[in-house]
Design a protein around this motif. Structure first.
Motif, PDB file in Angstrom:
ATOM      1  N   PRO A   1       0.815  -1.221   0.000  1.00  0.00           N
ATOM      2  CA  PRO A   1       0.000   0.000   0.000  1.00  0.00           C
ATOM      3  C   PRO A   1       0.849   1.273   0.000  1.00  0.00           C
ATOM      4  N   LEU A   2       2.005   1.225   0.673  1.00  0.00           N
ATOM      5  CA  LEU A   2       2.879   2.394   0.694  1.00  0.00           C
ATOM      6  C   LEU A   2       3.478   2.651  -0.689  1.00  0.00           C
ATOM      7  N   TYR A   3       3.877   1.583  -1.360  1.00  0.00           N
ATOM      8  CA  TYR A   3       4.375   1.743  -2.726  1.00  0.00           C
ATOM      9  C   TYR A   3       3.254   2.204  -3.654  1.00  0.00           C
ATOM     10  N   ALA A   4       2.049   1.747  -3.394  1.00  0.00           N
ATOM     11  CA  ALA A   4       0.910   2.199  -4.195  1.00  0.00           C
ATOM     12  C   ALA A   4       0.666   3.690  -3.998  1.00  0.00           C
ATOM     13  N   GLY A   5       0.890   4.176  -2.768  1.00  0.00           N
ATOM     14  CA  GLY A   5       0.775   5.608  -2.519  1.00  0.00           C
ATOM     15  C   GLY A   5       1.800   6.400  -3.310  1.00  0.00           C
ATOM     16  N   ILE A   6       3.032   5.887  -3.369  1.00  0.00           N
ATOM     17  CA  ILE A   6       4.078   6.529  -4.182  1.00  0.00           C
ATOM     18  C   ILE A   6       3.667   6.536  -5.655  1.00  0.00           C
ATOM     19  N   PHE A   7       3.124   5.405  -6.106  1.00  0.00           N
ATOM     20  CA  PHE A   7       2.621   5.315  -7.479  1.00  0.00           C
ATOM     21  C   PHE A   7       1.563   6.391  -7.730  1.00  0.00           C
ATOM     22  N   GLY A   8       0.682   6.619  -6.739  1.00  0.00           N
ATOM     23  CA  GLY A   8      -0.354   7.641  -6.876  1.00  0.00           C
ATOM     24  C   GLY A   8       0.227   9.028  -7.059  1.00  0.00           C
ATOM     25  N   ILE A   9       1.250   9.368  -6.265  1.00  0.00           N
ATOM     26  CA  ILE A   9       1.885  10.687  -6.398  1.00  0.00           C
ATOM     27  C   ILE A   9       2.527  10.836  -7.771  1.00  0.00           C
ATOM     28  N   ILE A  10       3.298   9.811  -8.178  1.00  0.00           N
ATOM     29  CA  ILE A  10       4.009   9.875  -9.453  1.00  0.00           C
ATOM     30  C   ILE A  10       3.026   9.996 -10.620  1.00  0.00           C
ATOM     31  N   SER A  11       1.947   9.243 -10.569  1.00  0.00           N
ATOM     32  CA  SER A  11       1.019   9.176 -11.699  1.00  0.00           C
ATOM     33  C   SER A  11       0.085  10.378 -11.771  1.00  0.00           C
ATOM     34  N   TYR A  12      -0.541  10.710 -10.645  1.00  0.00           N
ATOM     35  CA  TYR A  12      -1.594  11.731 -10.663  1.00  0.00           C
ATOM     36  C   TYR A  12      -1.062  13.165 -10.628  1.00  0.00           C
TER      37      TYR A  12
ATOM     38  N   GLY B   1       8.659  -6.609  -7.737  1.00  0.00           N
ATOM     39  CA  GLY B   1       7.255  -6.245  -7.851  1.00  0.00           C
ATOM     40  C   GLY B   1       6.983  -4.839  -7.358  1.00  0.00           C
ATOM     41  N   SER B   2       7.535  -4.504  -6.189  1.00  0.00           N
ATOM     42  CA  SER B   2       7.343  -3.158  -5.632  1.00  0.00           C
ATOM     43  C   SER B   2       7.955  -2.109  -6.545  1.00  0.00           C
ATOM     44  N   LYS B   3       9.160  -2.378  -7.009  1.00  0.00           N
ATOM     45  CA  LYS B   3       9.884  -1.410  -7.815  1.00  0.00           C
ATOM     46  C   LYS B   3       9.206  -1.177  -9.163  1.00  0.00           C
ATOM     47  N   PHE B   4       8.586  -2.208  -9.699  1.00  0.00           N
ATOM     48  CA  PHE B   4       7.899  -2.071 -10.980  1.00  0.00           C
ATOM     49  C   PHE B   4       6.742  -1.076 -10.868  1.00  0.00           C
ATOM     50  N   VAL B   5       6.082  -1.082  -9.716  1.00  0.00           N
ATOM     51  CA  VAL B   5       4.980  -0.146  -9.479  1.00  0.00           C
ATOM     52  C   VAL B   5       5.480   1.294  -9.538  1.00  0.00           C
ATOM     53  N   ILE B   6       6.699   1.531  -9.035  1.00  0.00           N
ATOM     54  CA  ILE B   6       7.266   2.876  -9.018  1.00  0.00           C
ATOM     55  C   ILE B   6       7.792   3.279 -10.390  1.00  0.00           C
ATOM     56  N   GLU B   7       8.478   2.356 -11.072  1.00  0.00           N
ATOM     57  CA  GLU B   7       9.194   2.696 -12.299  1.00  0.00           C
ATOM     58  C   GLU B   7       8.321   2.637 -13.554  1.00  0.00           C
TER      59      GLU B   7
END
Length: 462
Positions: free
Chosen positions: A329-340, A379-385
């Motif tokens: 969920p924390l990595y998903a939050g980072i994904f949210g910042i990067i994407s949105y 897996g986590s890193k793919f969500v970020i990159e």
């Protein structure tokens, strides 16, 4: 009596000091993954605040939007890790390992069998490969004692075989990309696994690595006169019989059902029949995270002798997934910042500015290897990159599947010289990372050079 070669000893000492310094730096300065994801959150938030038009509260909102977006993926990864452990923990599997180890009668033959078997298993399922390389490595150290096999060398083979060959059908990025409903489906669509892990391009490279591993292991094998085998204390500890468990003389009907093989056997058979029918009727292109998890769920049930044995193994294996449950969920939050926030577009333009069609896959290979040192979960890193690597590839005209191939290969190479994934091995074998690093470093050089050449010569695959 021959005098020691002082020059060689001094050179060895220098190498050992360099390795020790590198390992000590890693262990001292690279924090636990939970700490790092929090640091990364602050870093991404700050950079987005500087380079995008979103203010602090908008970024908090972006974080909240992304926070729950990976719940399905987190559950899928948790099941993958647990099923890999449960299969490895089954008695028939452990008995099979012992029989395999007894077949080769010489040190060289033992190394070849060890490398090939662990490499193939890790390609099938990295979680199962992690467990089985540890079990098999221990058995080799015990059962081949007296053959002159250096104990840290055995551990290094176990660790490197798993990591190099884990870039297979169970790797997170290709499976996630092949799963309908993945978090980037609106950007890249669904990428069949036949274009990534099961593509001729990747299969050729992995077969090459698999065949090279035994040769490299034999080349770097310490001579018998310099080998330090498993200590007597560890030998006694590893061979100590497990305490016997008393059985009920008159089990209740409920206990008889818990100890019966029939229910798990039938469930496992039905699951595997369904998977077999899917592969026959629809082909390998339909393989995704759910298919792989379903297959290994069925295998795990089939291999265990009863529901009670299955559940006990799951309880033990569940201790390995706490990081996924809490950190995804924390990595998903980072994904949210990067994407949105639009930060992904800024990073995308930066990659486009330094890359060409011919160099981009190699840049991804190198970049993700560097990032893997700090976010060691592929897996986590793919969500970020992925939110910026994939759009950059699309704008450059590089196939998305080739980015996934480069990403997965780079991530596996980096694991060979950083201690995160080695922790399970160090604890199981009761050894220091410094002891295996000289061997893993040489395998890192081989994999890094081979991967670089492959993606530079064939940037778009073939």
């Amino acid at each position: 009596m021959a005098q020691p070669n002082t020059g060689a000893a001094a050179a060895l000492s220098r190498k050992e000091r360099i390795m020790d310094a590198f390992t000590n730096w890693s262990l001292r300065w690279i924090p636990d993954s939970m700490v790092f994801v929090l640091i990364l959150t602050v870093l991404v938030f700050t950079l987005s605040l500087i380079f995008t038009e979103h203010g602090p509260w908008q970024l908090v909102d972006d974080y909240a939007k992304g926070f729950w977006s990976l719940l399905t993926f987190a559950m899928q990864m948790s099941i993958m890790m647990v099923t890999g452990f449960v299969i490895s923990d089954a008695k028939p599997v452990k008995r099979g390992i012992v029989k395999l180890i007894d077949i080769p009668k010489t040190p060289k033959a033992t190394i070849i069998v060890f490398a090939l078997i662990t490499g193939i298993i890790s390609w099938i399922h990295w979680g199962m490969g992690l467990m089985l390389t540890i079990i098999m490595g221990k058995e080799i150290a015990i059962r081949k004692k007296g053959m002159g096999l250096h104990y840290p060398y055995i551990v290094a083979i176990a660790y490197t075989s798993m990591n190099i060959m884990a870039n297979g059908i169970s790797q997170a990025a290709p499976l996630l990309s092949a799963t309908p409903g993945n978090f980037l489906e609106n950007v890249m669509g669904v990428v069949p696994i036949t274009h990534t892990s099961l593509s001729p391009f990747m299969m050729t490279f992995l077969v090459f690595e698999l065949l090279c591993l035994p040769l490299i292991y034999l080349l770097i094998k310490p001579k018998k006169e310099y080998a330090v085998e498993i200590s007597e204390d560890l030998y006694e500890e590893f061979t100590k019989p497990a305490p016997s468990v008393a059985k009920n003389v008159k089990p209740t009907p409920a206990q008889r059902m818990e100890q019966s093989r029939i229910l798990t056997f039938l469930a496992g058979i039905l699951i595997l029949l369904w998977v077999g029918n899917l592969l026959i009727t629809e082909g390998a292109a339909k393989i995704n995270l759910n298919t792989i998890n379903y297959t290994f769920f069925g295998l795990a049930m089939l291999l265990h002798e009863s529901p009670a044995s299955f559940v006990e193994s799951v309880k033990t294996g569940a201790s390995t997934i706490y990081g996924v449950v809490i950190q995804f969920p924390l990595y998903a939050g980072i994904f949210g910042i990067i994407s949105y926030s639009g930060f992904s577009e800024i990073i995308t333009h930066w990659f486009i500015s330094i890359a060409t069609v011919e160099t981009y896959p190699w840049i991804v290979f190198v970049y993700t290897g560097i990032m893997d040192f700090f976010v060691p979960s592929a897996g986590s890193k793919f969500v970020i990159e992925a939110p910026y690597l994939v759009p950059a590839a699309q704008q450059l005209g590089v196939p998305v599947y080739q980015v996934i191939n480069a990403y997965g290969t780079g991530a596996q190479v980096a694991n060979l010289i950083q201690p995160f994934w080695a922790l399970a091995y160090l604890a199981a074998f009761k050894i220091k990372f410094q002891d295996i690093l000289p061997f893993t470093f040489l395998l890192w050089l081989f994999s890094g050079i081979a991967g670089s050449l492959y993606f530079l010569i064939f940037p778009l695959g073939w």
